[in-house]
Write an enzyme that holds these catalytic residues in place. Structure first.
Site, PDB file in Angstrom:
ATOM      1  N   CYS A   1      15.301  35.018 -32.554  1.00 59.99           N
ATOM      2  CA  CYS A   1      14.277  35.306 -33.551  1.00 59.99           C
ATOM      3  C   CYS A   1      13.165  34.780 -33.204  1.00 59.99           C
ATOM      4  O   CYS A   1      12.978  33.486 -33.048  1.00 59.99           O
ATOM      5  CB  CYS A   1      14.897  34.824 -34.940  1.00 59.99           C
ATOM      6  SG  CYS A   1      13.723  35.276 -36.080  1.00 59.99           S
TER       7      CYS A   1
ATOM      8  N   CYS B   1      23.285  45.930 -46.904  1.00 61.07           N
ATOM      9  CA  CYS B   1      22.736  46.475 -45.677  1.00 61.07           C
ATOM     10  C   CYS B   1      23.253  45.317 -44.829  1.00 61.07           C
ATOM     11  O   CYS B   1      22.724  44.205 -44.736  1.00 61.07           O
ATOM     12  CB  CYS B   1      21.328  46.518 -45.662  1.00 61.07           C
ATOM     13  SG  CYS B   1      20.609  47.023 -44.225  1.00 61.07           S
TER      14      CYS B   1
ATOM     15  N   CYS C   1      18.263  30.655 -34.508  1.00 54.44           N
ATOM     16  CA  CYS C   1      18.634  32.150 -34.294  1.00 54.44           C
ATOM     17  C   CYS C   1      18.083  32.108 -32.907  1.00 54.44           C
ATOM     18  O   CYS C   1      16.801  32.396 -33.023  1.00 54.44           O
ATOM     19  CB  CYS C   1      18.593  33.288 -35.223  1.00 54.44           C
ATOM     20  SG  CYS C   1      19.268  32.996 -36.836  1.00 54.44           S
TER      21      CYS C   1
ATOM     22  N   CYS D   1      11.649  47.534 -48.231  1.00 57.84           N
ATOM     23  CA  CYS D   1      12.348  46.345 -48.217  1.00 57.84           C
ATOM     24  C   CYS D   1      11.348  45.209 -47.948  1.00 57.84           C
ATOM     25  O   CYS D   1      10.509  45.419 -47.177  1.00 57.84           O
ATOM     26  CB  CYS D   1      13.192  46.667 -46.966  1.00 57.84           C
ATOM     27  SG  CYS D   1      14.206  45.200 -46.658  1.00 57.84           S
TER      28      CYS D   1
ATOM     29  N   CYS E   1      14.637  46.682 -51.476  1.00 55.96           N
ATOM     30  CA  CYS E   1      15.691  46.034 -50.736  1.00 55.96           C
ATOM     31  C   CYS E   1      14.936  44.887 -50.359  1.00 55.96           C
ATOM     32  O   CYS E   1      13.871  44.583 -50.215  1.00 55.96           O
ATOM     33  CB  CYS E   1      15.888  47.003 -49.305  1.00 55.96           C
ATOM     34  SG  CYS E   1      17.018  46.219 -48.212  1.00 55.96           S
TER      35      CYS E   1
ATOM     36  N   ARG F   1      21.913  52.667 -39.017  1.00 64.21           N
ATOM     37  CA  ARG F   1      20.412  52.509 -38.843  1.00 64.21           C
ATOM     38  C   ARG F   1      20.074  52.220 -37.376  1.00 64.21           C
ATOM     39  O   ARG F   1      20.781  51.315 -36.836  1.00 64.21           O
ATOM     40  CB  ARG F   1      19.924  51.573 -39.631  1.00 64.21           C
ATOM     41  CG  ARG F   1      18.247  51.453 -39.560  1.00 64.21           C
ATOM     42  CD  ARG F   1      17.554  50.652 -40.651  1.00 64.21           C
ATOM     43  NE  ARG F   1      17.641  51.401 -41.900  1.00 64.21           N
ATOM     44  CZ  ARG F   1      17.825  50.841 -42.881  1.00 64.21           C
ATOM     45  NH1 ARG F   1      17.942  49.382 -42.877  1.00 64.21           N
ATOM     46  NH2 ARG F   1      17.751  51.483 -44.110  1.00 64.21           N
TER      47      ARG F   1
END
Length: 362
Positions: free
Chosen positions: A89, A217, A86, A126, A157, A289
């Site tokens: 990231c 989410c 990615c 989370c 989460c 969020r």
């Protein structure tokens, strides 16, 4: 007899007739019946900003208490070493970003962090792990973490990468409430960001999570060099999920040196506000969020995001591996704006807190 003089009173001059103007409060355009098209979402993004904010705030107040902000905490239970590529990231193993790979944290470490978060007022905890897809033995270990955190009375989460259906069910059985798995961008731009998994892989994981009865989410990232149509396409993908996610993180790319997208042109702050507003309008019952990139926004832009319908933030010094406004700054900002925070927190295996460009891995 003296004649009395008389004075003729002149009639008052006629006043010009003033036209009467009725000022009616603008009525938000109702959501279309059926799927949201990319063109319809682009039309929202292109609206005059004040009109868009008014519509978004009106929709927001129809579904949420005014001034209610969820404060969430994210713990990186397994940092770095991810085999994915990615482009945003810093946890990808092939990028030289200075992030060291750690093993999965032990149960007692996670419990201590979760207890500290709860003591600070957190209600949701989370846990993020930098995996492409966890193995079944990893799911067993994470299930133990979920059970321990659940035992503290916290919502749970997790964001662990791609899941198979039986893995999602195992996490549900362990007590998982929410699973984070972002779409990142529109399908047409996706291969410009990552090539180690397909867009459909992400959609399949979301379906496994839904089928297991876990709340979703799911959001994305802007500022990765995408065109405006790709931003509209991302919102269309999210809003047309059946049902749309309960939580929608909108992230502004945190440009980390060493990642392929480190030199991307930053998104205009007001265009980011527009993304928040359109997410609110198209997904009225979701927690929208305000996620990664808040440190670069400043107070005024964050305030506009709250006006646009954001009602959740990640709360803490870090989000996985990049900076986030510190707790005291958040407390002061919310107080200035008259907002009420529900504390729900982000720490790493070393005790600090950490953020990816996506706000959470997945």
């Amino acid at each position: 007899m003296t004649a009395m003089s008389s004075t003729t009173l002149a009639a008052p001059a006629a006043q010009p007739v003033q036209p009467l103007h009725l000022h009616r409060r603008a009525t938000p355009v109702p959501a279309p019946q059926g799927p949201w098209t990319v063109n319809a979402i682009q039309a929202l993004l292109d609206k005059p900003l004040m009109d868009l904010l008014f519509e978004a705030q009106t929709v927001h107040r129809q579904h949420w208490p005014a001034g209610d902000i969820e404060l969430a905490t994210l713990l990186s239970v397994k940092t770095g070493g991810c085999p994915e590529n990615c482009g945003y990231c810093p946890q990808a193993a092939e990028f030289d970003t200075g992030v060291k790979a750690d093993k999965l944290m032990e149960v007692d470490e996670v419990v201590r962090a979760a207890q500290a978060a709860k003591d600070a007022g957190a209600t949701r905890f989370c846990m993020g792990a930098a995996w492409r897809a966890p193995k079944d033995r990893d799911i067993e270990k994470v299930s133990a973490l979920i059970g321990a955190v659940k035992g503290l009375g916290l919502q749970t989460c997790a964001t662990l990468g791609m899941l198979e259906s039986h893995q999602a069910q195992a996490l549900k059985d362990a007590g998982l409430d929410y699973y984070n798995h972002n779409l990142d961008t529109a399908p047409e731009y996706y291969t410009d960001v990552v090539s180690t998994r397909a867009y459909q892989d992400r959609l399949d994981t979301l379906q496994h999570v839904r089928s297991a009865g876990i709340s979703v989410c799911c959001g994305g990232i802007v500022g990765m060099g995408e065109a405006p149509v790709h931003r509209a396409g991302l919102i269309a993908q999210l809003a047309n999920l059946q049902p749309y996610p309960e939580s929608v993180p909108i992230n502004s790319l945190v440009r980390v040196p060493g990642t392929p997208l480190a030199d991307s042109e930053p998104i205009d702050p007001l265009d980011f506000v527009r993304m928040i507003a359109v997410a609110r309008i198209t997904m009225p019952k979701a927690r929208v969020r305000l996620s990664a990139g808040r440190q670069q926004m400043g107070e005024a832009v964050q305030a506009l995001c709250f006006l646009a319908g954001a009602n959740s933030i990640f709360y803490g010094d870090k989000l996985l591996v990049t900076g986030n406004p510190d707790v005291e700054a958040d407390v002061q900002l919310l107080a200035k704006l008259g907002l009420n925070g529900h504390r729900t927190t982000t720490t790493t295996s070393e005790g600090g807190a950490v953020e990816s460009a996506a706000g959470a891995c997945g």
